[in-house]
Write a protein that holds these residues in place. Structure first.
Motif, PDB file in Angstrom:
ATOM      1  N   LYS A   3       0.832  -1.198   0.000  1.00  0.00           N
ATOM      2  CA  LYS A   3       0.000   0.000   0.000  1.00  0.00           C
ATOM      3  C   LYS A   3       0.869   1.251   0.000  1.00  0.00           C
ATOM      4  CE  LYS A   3      -4.498  -1.292   1.741  1.00  0.00           C
ATOM      5  NZ  LYS A   3      -5.633  -0.777   2.509  1.00  0.00           N
ATOM      6  N   THR A   4       0.319   2.329  -0.561  1.00  0.00           N
ATOM      7  CA  THR A   4       1.021   3.612  -0.615  1.00  0.00           C
ATOM      8  C   THR A   4       1.217   4.168   0.785  1.00  0.00           C
ATOM      9  OG1 THR A   4       0.007   4.090  -2.757  1.00  0.00           O
ATOM     10  CG2 THR A   4       0.928   5.954  -1.554  1.00  0.00           C
ATOM     11  N   GLN A   5       2.372   4.795   1.006  1.00  0.00           N
ATOM     12  CA  GLN A   5       2.635   5.519   2.243  1.00  0.00           C
ATOM     13  C   GLN A   5       2.737   6.997   1.924  1.00  0.00           C
ATOM     14  OE1 GLN A   5       6.179   3.293   3.872  1.00  0.00           O
ATOM     15  NE2 GLN A   5       5.148   3.731   5.792  1.00  0.00           N
ATOM     16  N   ILE A   6       2.196   7.831   2.815  1.00  0.00           N
ATOM     17  CA  ILE A   6       2.287   9.276   2.653  1.00  0.00           C
ATOM     18  C   ILE A   6       3.175   9.833   3.770  1.00  0.00           C
ATOM     19  CG2 ILE A   6       1.015  11.434   2.347  1.00  0.00           C
ATOM     20  CD1 ILE A   6       0.043   9.304   0.400  1.00  0.00           C
ATOM     21  N   PHE A   7       4.227  10.560   3.407  1.00  0.00           N
ATOM     22  CA  PHE A   7       5.072  11.267   4.362  1.00  0.00           C
ATOM     23  C   PHE A   7       4.849  12.768   4.147  1.00  0.00           C
ATOM     24  CE2 PHE A   7       8.883   8.275   5.467  1.00  0.00           C
ATOM     25  CZ  PHE A   7       7.995   7.350   5.999  1.00  0.00           C
ATOM     26  N   LYS A   8       4.607  13.484   5.225  1.00  0.00           N
ATOM     27  CA  LYS A   8       4.457  14.933   5.114  1.00  0.00           C
ATOM     28  C   LYS A   8       5.528  15.637   5.944  1.00  0.00           C
ATOM     29  CE  LYS A   8       2.924  19.075   6.634  1.00  0.00           C
ATOM     30  NZ  LYS A   8       2.990  19.770   7.945  1.00  0.00           N
ATOM     31  N   PHE A   9       6.227  16.577   5.319  1.00  0.00           N
ATOM     32  CA  PHE A   9       7.265  17.352   5.990  1.00  0.00           C
ATOM     33  C   PHE A   9       6.852  18.816   6.021  1.00  0.00           C
ATOM     34  CE2 PHE A   9       9.495  13.563   4.596  1.00  0.00           C
ATOM     35  CZ  PHE A   9      10.327  13.263   5.678  1.00  0.00           C
ATOM     36  N   GLY A  10       6.787  19.395   7.217  1.00  0.00           N
ATOM     37  CA  GLY A  10       6.378  20.783   7.385  1.00  0.00           C
ATOM     38  C   GLY A  10       7.518  21.761   7.173  1.00  0.00           C
ATOM     39  N   GLY A  11       7.200  23.050   7.330  1.00  0.00           N
ATOM     40  CA  GLY A  11       8.164  24.110   7.067  1.00  0.00           C
ATOM     41  C   GLY A  11       9.436  24.028   7.884  1.00  0.00           C
ATOM     42  N   ALA A  12       9.315  23.628   9.149  1.00  0.00           N
ATOM     43  CA  ALA A  12      10.493  23.538  10.019  1.00  0.00           C
ATOM     44  C   ALA A  12      11.454  22.448   9.562  1.00  0.00           C
ATOM     45  CB  ALA A  12      10.061  23.288  11.463  1.00  0.00           C
ATOM     46  N   VAL A  36       4.425   8.897  -1.332  1.00  0.00           N
ATOM     47  CA  VAL A  36       4.246  10.312  -1.681  1.00  0.00           C
ATOM     48  C   VAL A  36       4.853  11.162  -0.575  1.00  0.00           C
ATOM     49  CG1 VAL A  36       2.615  12.154  -2.250  1.00  0.00           C
ATOM     50  CG2 VAL A  36       2.086   9.785  -2.884  1.00  0.00           C
ATOM     51  N   ILE A  37       5.726  12.100  -0.966  1.00  0.00           N
ATOM     52  CA  ILE A  37       6.345  13.031  -0.029  1.00  0.00           C
ATOM     53  C   ILE A  37       5.656  14.385  -0.222  1.00  0.00           C
ATOM     54  CG2 ILE A  37       8.513  14.014   0.810  1.00  0.00           C
ATOM     55  CD1 ILE A  37       8.431  10.882   0.650  1.00  0.00           C
ATOM     56  N   VAL A  38       4.902  14.825   0.791  1.00  0.00           N
ATOM     57  CA  VAL A  38       4.206  16.112   0.743  1.00  0.00           C
ATOM     58  C   VAL A  38       5.057  17.138   1.485  1.00  0.00           C
ATOM     59  CG1 VAL A  38       2.113  17.371   1.403  1.00  0.00           C
ATOM     60  CG2 VAL A  38       1.952  14.973   0.682  1.00  0.00           C
ATOM     61  N   VAL A  39       5.364  18.249   0.813  1.00  0.00           N
ATOM     62  CA  VAL A  39       6.299  19.235   1.372  1.00  0.00           C
ATOM     63  C   VAL A  39       5.622  20.594   1.533  1.00  0.00           C
ATOM     64  CG1 VAL A  39       8.553  20.342   1.078  1.00  0.00           C
ATOM     65  CG2 VAL A  39       8.196  18.021   0.228  1.00  0.00           C
ATOM     66  N   SER A  40       5.856  21.220   2.691  1.00  0.00           N
ATOM     67  CA  SER A  40       5.374  22.587   2.939  1.00  0.00           C
ATOM     68  C   SER A  40       6.404  23.599   2.454  1.00  0.00           C
ATOM     69  CB  SER A  40       5.135  22.794   4.440  1.00  0.00           C
ATOM     70  OG  SER A  40       4.124  21.952   4.930  1.00  0.00           O
ATOM     71  N   ALA A  41       6.026  24.875   2.491  1.00  0.00           N
ATOM     72  CA  ALA A  41       6.962  25.955   2.172  1.00  0.00           C
ATOM     73  C   ALA A  41       8.073  25.995   3.215  1.00  0.00           C
ATOM     74  CB  ALA A  41       6.217  27.288   2.136  1.00  0.00           C
ATOM     75  N   MET A  42       9.246  26.460   2.818  1.00  0.00           N
ATOM     76  CA  MET A  42      10.414  26.455   3.690  1.00  0.00           C
ATOM     77  C   MET A  42      10.319  27.515   4.788  1.00  0.00           C
ATOM     78  SD  MET A  42      13.421  25.772   0.903  1.00  0.00           S
ATOM     79  CE  MET A  42      13.989  24.052   0.715  1.00  0.00           C
ATOM     80  N   GLY A  43      10.513  27.090   6.037  1.00  0.00           N
ATOM     81  CA  GLY A  43      10.570  28.027   7.153  1.00  0.00           C
ATOM     82  C   GLY A  43       9.345  28.925   7.224  1.00  0.00           C
ATOM     83  N   LYS A  44       9.593  30.223   7.214  1.00  0.00           N
ATOM     84  CA  LYS A  44       8.519  31.228   7.325  1.00  0.00           C
ATOM     85  C   LYS A  44       8.189  31.851   5.956  1.00  0.00           C
ATOM     86  CE  LYS A  44       8.239  30.768  11.788  1.00  0.00           C
ATOM     87  NZ  LYS A  44       7.047  30.131  12.410  1.00  0.00           N
ATOM     88  N   THR A  45       8.380  31.082   4.888  1.00  0.00           N
ATOM     89  CA  THR A  45       8.164  31.607   3.535  1.00  0.00           C
ATOM     90  C   THR A  45       6.739  32.094   3.320  1.00  0.00           C
ATOM     91  OG1 THR A  45       9.918  30.261   2.565  1.00  0.00           O
ATOM     92  CG2 THR A  45       8.199  30.996   1.076  1.00  0.00           C
TER      93      THR A  45
END
Length: 422
Positions: A3-12, A36-45
């Protein structure tokens, strides 16, 4: 079939070059196809992009702020890539597009649409940098634009998901790629039926992870944070916090409703409906167990403290001697719904209704103007809403030293204080 795994990485977790390298180390022994790697904006962007919009609305010069933001990303790339890498021309292109977009006049009427188009650059740039770096160190992955499969309506800044179309997009287009490669994409953004960029609400990348998990029938979602997991209070604000090893979906949803910032409020529901477990883990200690959120069937009795800042207290009083009835409350809520404002606290008396809402640009002014002919309206800004879930005592004076309590409300399972600094 795996099954698919979802990893999410936040700004920090992508705030600088060393953070991006740490992300890559986390993925080194975990990355595989069907991920799937879900990525937020970098830092305080995102904050920086909001500032550009604010300056543009005031018709002030944005060149200095834009240059600072570009140089921030440029310095990260210089630490990650050789000088001749294509990421630098891609970065130039993104900021060229951003500058062209910000030439257009921005008003109250078109602010929400421009907001979505502008702030989306944060996620687009960060996800591109992450994907290129993974490939640079031999962790081959594919970049995908989330707007091609996250389908929404046209409620800019608070777009609602078209679940049927999003699932179809994911099953038809994304799954075939995942059968061969891991995918890096953006949190927080989608597209309406006309192809215009939309966003899912501030800090909405967690929600993106849940949307993709549900649409791809994933096995799990893991959110990587700068805390050990879900704690019973924000460790930056309160001492002696406790880690939840396990949480029931219902309790986690309750915590997010009252403002617990570790998970976006909309994240839990789609995962609970699909029975997909959510793991909250530390990117600083990736081997630690963190917190598992699933259908546990029982609530954890540890008292939980949630603090929401930048709150506004708005009180509506009737203009004659009639009492508050359902009709007046319905009128207020109808306007709140039209402005996409959520009520965090409600208290009624014989002649007034008091609500707590988040601070949002223009929204208070619009709310007051729309209802000033029907109510006498008073408001206080810059407040805090402190909520204690599953309280184990009755005296909370130690939580509110130096604060004036404007409103207080309690039930068997919840105590809330609307407060401001004395």
């Amino acid at each position: 079939m795996t099954k698919t795994q979802i990893f999410k990485f936040g700004g920090a977790s992508v705030k600088d070059a060393s953070a991006v390298k740490n992300l890559a180390e986390i993925l080194r022994n975990r990355l595989r196809k069907n991920m799937v790697i879900v990525v937020s904006a970098m830092g305080k962007t995102t904050n920086a992009l909001e500032k550009l919009l604010e300056l543009r609305m005031k018709e002030e010069d944005i060149s200095s702020n834009s240059t600072i933001l570009k140089n921030y990303h440029l310095e990260i790339c210089k630490d990650l890539f050789p000088a001749d890498h294509t990421i630098f021309s891609k970065l130039d292109n993104y900021f060229l597009q951003l500058e062209k977009l910000l030439v257009n006049p921005i008003t109250k009427d078109n602010y929400d649409e421009y907001y979505d188009r502008v702030v989306a650059f944060g996620e687009l740039i960060s996800s591109r940098i992450v994907m290129e770096y993974l490939c640079e160190i031999g962790l081959v992955s594919v970049w995908q634009d989330a707007r091609e499969f996250i389908s929404t309506n046209s409620d800019f800044r608070f777009a609602k998901i078209n679940w049927e179309k999003t699932r179809l997009n994911c099953q038809k287009n994304l799954k075939s790629i995942l059968d061969q490669f891991p995918v890096v994409t953006q949190g927080f953004i989608g597209a309406d039926p006309q192809g215009r960029t939309t966003t899912l609400g501030r800090e909405g990348s967690d929600f993106t992870a849940a949307i993709l998990a549900t649409s791809l029938d994933a096995g799990s979602v893991t959110i990587w944070k700068d805390v050990p997991g879900v704690l019973n209070a924000d460790p930056k604000l309160f001492e002696d916090t406790q880690l939840f090893d396990e949480l029931d979906y219902q309790q986690a949803a309750q915590m997010t409703f009252y403002g617990a910032s570790v998970i976006h409020p909309k994240t839990i529901k789609p995962l609970a409906n699909s029975g997909i477990p959510l793991f909250v883990k530390s990117f600083l200690k990736p081997e630690a167990a963190g917190t598992k959120i699933f259908q546990l069937g029982k609530q954890n009795p540890i008292p939980t403290i949630v603090l929401k800042q930048n709150q506004i207290l708005v009180t509506f009083r009737v203009t004659d001697f009639t009492f508050i009835e359902e009709e007046q409350i319905h009128t207020i809520y109808e306007q709140l719904n039209a402005l996409k404002l959520r009520v965090n606290f409600l208290q009624t008396s014989a002649i007034s209704v008091s609500i707590i809402i988040d601070q949002q640009l223009f929204k208070l002014e619009q709310l007051v103007n729309s209802l000033k002919n029907k109510f006498i309206i008073r408001y206080n800004e810059g407040l805090e809403l402190l909520t204690v879930l599953h309280p184990d005592r009755k005296d909370f004076s130690d939580l509110n030293p130096g604060y004036e309590i404007l409103l207080e409300q309690s039930t068997r399972n919840t105590v809330q204080f609307v407060r401001r600094k004395e």
